[in-house]
Write a protein that holds these residues in place. Structure first.
Motif, mmCIF file in Angstrom:
data_model
loop_
_atom_site.group_PDB
_atom_site.id
_atom_site.type_symbol
_atom_site.label_atom_id
_atom_site.label_comp_id
_atom_site.label_asym_id
_atom_site.label_seq_id
_atom_site.Cartn_x
_atom_site.Cartn_y
_atom_site.Cartn_z
ATOM 1 N N UNK A 184 -41.671 -27.851 -60.846
ATOM 2 C CA UNK A 184 -41.375 -26.419 -61.239
ATOM 3 C C UNK A 184 -39.709 -26.311 -61.367
ATOM 4 N N UNK A 185 -39.712 -27.534 -63.516
ATOM 5 C CA UNK A 185 -38.450 -27.209 -63.654
ATOM 6 C C UNK A 185 -37.913 -26.333 -63.316
ATOM 7 N N UNK A 186 -38.613 -24.805 -63.895
ATOM 8 C CA UNK A 186 -37.689 -23.772 -64.290
ATOM 9 C C UNK A 186 -37.270 -23.080 -62.423
ATOM 10 N N UNK A 187 -37.271 -23.832 -61.413
ATOM 11 C CA UNK A 187 -37.311 -22.689 -60.170
ATOM 12 C C UNK A 187 -36.007 -22.522 -60.523
ATOM 13 N N UNK A 188 -34.484 -22.101 -60.608
ATOM 14 C CA UNK A 188 -33.367 -21.388 -60.448
ATOM 15 C C UNK A 188 -33.301 -21.149 -61.710
ATOM 16 N N UNK A 189 -34.323 -20.821 -62.694
ATOM 17 C CA UNK A 189 -34.156 -19.664 -63.956
ATOM 18 C C UNK A 189 -34.427 -18.493 -63.130
ATOM 19 N N UNK A 190 -33.662 -17.156 -63.721
ATOM 20 C CA UNK A 190 -34.182 -15.986 -63.757
ATOM 21 C C UNK A 190 -34.328 -15.425 -65.297
ATOM 22 N N UNK A 191 -35.613 -14.461 -64.812
ATOM 23 C CA UNK A 191 -36.110 -14.056 -66.212
ATOM 24 C C UNK A 191 -34.825 -13.377 -67.699
ATOM 25 N N UNK A 192 -33.471 -12.937 -67.214
ATOM 26 C CA UNK A 192 -32.657 -12.833 -68.006
ATOM 27 C C UNK A 192 -32.163 -14.601 -68.553
ATOM 28 N N UNK A 193 -32.241 -15.132 -67.649
ATOM 29 C CA UNK A 193 -31.773 -16.583 -67.897
ATOM 30 C C UNK A 193 -32.836 -17.334 -69.073
ATOM 31 N N UNK A 194 -34.202 -17.378 -68.738
ATOM 32 C CA UNK A 194 -35.133 -17.576 -70.083
ATOM 33 C C UNK A 194 -34.821 -16.644 -71.208
ATOM 34 N N UNK A 195 -35.075 -15.998 -71.921
ATOM 35 C CA UNK A 195 -34.298 -14.389 -72.425
ATOM 36 C C UNK A 195 -33.226 -15.304 -73.562
ATOM 37 N N UNK A 196 -31.844 -15.644 -72.774
ATOM 38 C CA UNK A 196 -31.085 -15.737 -72.791
ATOM 39 C C UNK A 196 -30.732 -17.149 -73.605
ATOM 40 N N UNK A 197 -31.798 -18.351 -73.150
ATOM 41 C CA UNK A 197 -31.428 -19.707 -73.110
ATOM 42 C C UNK A 197 -32.278 -19.476 -75.143
ATOM 43 N N UNK A 198 -33.772 -18.787 -75.035
ATOM 44 C CA UNK A 198 -34.416 -18.889 -75.371
ATOM 45 C C UNK A 198 -33.194 -18.437 -77.046
ATOM 46 N N UNK A 199 -32.325 -17.211 -76.615
ATOM 47 C CA UNK A 199 -31.967 -16.747 -78.089
ATOM 48 C C UNK A 199 -31.099 -17.903 -78.331
ATOM 49 N N UNK A 200 -29.793 -18.398 -77.608
ATOM 50 C CA UNK A 200 -29.465 -19.709 -77.934
ATOM 51 C C UNK A 200 -30.416 -20.542 -78.583
ATOM 52 N N UNK A 201 -31.427 -21.012 -78.304
ATOM 53 C CA UNK A 201 -32.055 -21.669 -78.709
ATOM 54 C C UNK A 201 -32.395 -22.033 -80.049
#
Length: 301
Positions: A184-201
């Motif tokens: 599970x590579x995304x273990x330490x991501x939160x839902x907010x982190x995922x959305x912020x990362x998708x926005x950045x990328x």
């Protein structure tokens, strides 16, 4: 003087890429579980960055229940073609036809649990020794117990009381014949982190994640989109609602939320104000207090 500090998104990205590369290094035949949901999309995006300019060194695996949203399936095919990945599909319907799985009956029947056998059969058929999953620790209490490298026995079962220590980013992928790992590579991501990362990328998502008009019924407190798999029952009223989905799964169990968030910026604002987890509207998680953990012990994602 140059600033070498990393933002928290840079740190999470670096950690996930390290886990992805460690998986490719330690295991002979890994695979990436891909559902067409935002977490698996982010994980596949990270994998593409981790191994660029090469092709992904492992296939994407989709367990198709036959009850998916049409938008999800269209996105899956386009995404696989875009990144030039190999796709392995395990079919729940095929498992049912072969007698490997008995389909649930009744008014609240779901194929969610049936995915377990299909997944385990797919892992065994292709001899995958590690399956990368998009689970995050903030999603649900059972997933909070997972390590990055989560051992499964030769029956595909998970024992939460027998987890290996992971000190100093050292991961133990040793196993006996027939056993495998979920990673599970995304273990330490939160839902907010995922959305912020998708926005950045600039990651493109299925349209279901954004606010849109759709006919719905409210069943046991959950907003379900009317489809060929979800039809109104006696006494239920079909309403045209403006909704979006925070998580992606079968049409029969994935609840929506009323929302006007039709851009990623609005979704980030909405997530910041949310007081319910994204899986709070999943009918499969409401069956019992330990529904997720019980499924994981049997071999679920």
């Amino acid at each position: 003087m140059p600033d070498y500090s990393l933002s928290h998104l840079d740190q999470l990205e670096a950690e996930a890429i390290f886990i992805l590369r460690e998986t490719a290094a330690q295991f002979e035949n890994p695979a990436l579980l891909f559902s067409g949901g935002k977490d698996s999309i982010v994980m596949a995006h990270l994998a593409a960055k981790a191994f660029w300019p090469s092709r992904l060194p492992f296939p994407l695996v989709h367990v198709d229940t036959g009850h998916n949203f049409a938008e999800t399936m269209t996105y899956r095919d386009e995404f696989v073609e875009k990144i030039n990945a190999r796709l392995v599909v395990g079919s729940v319907q095929e498992s049912i036809d072969k007698g490997r799985v008995v389909e649930e009956k009744g008014v609240n029947a779901s194929r969610n649990r049936a995915q377990i056998i299909t997944l385990l059969d797919t892992i065994e058929e292709h001899q995958f020794d590690a399956a990368l999953g998009g689970g995050r620790r903030d999603e649900e209490k059972a997933r909070a117990k997972e390590r990055f490298f989560s051992h499964r026995d030769d029956f595909g079962q998970w024992d939460p009381k027998n987890q290996r220590p992971e000190l100093w980013n050292l991961f133990n992928g040793r196993m006996h014949q027939g056993e495998n790992f979920r990673v599970f590579p995304l273990s330490n991501f939160t839902e907010m982190d995922v959305w912020m990362y998708m926005k950045r990328e600039g990651i493109v998502l299925p349209s279901l994640y954004y606010a849109h008009e759709r006919d719905c019924v409210i069943r046991n407190g959950t907003i379900l989109a009317v489809s060929e798999f979800v039809q109104p029952r006696d006494g239920e009223e079909v309403k045209n609602m403006r909704i979006r989905f925070r998580t992606m799964g079968d049409a029969t169990i994935t609840g929506a939320v009323e929302s006007d968030a039709d851009t990623i910026e609005k979704i980030i604002d909405e997530v910041a104000a949310a007081r319910q987890t994204e899986r709070g509207n999943r009918a499969d998680d409401k069956r019992s207090e330990t529904a997720m953990e019980d499924r994981k012990k049997e071999g679920y994602f």
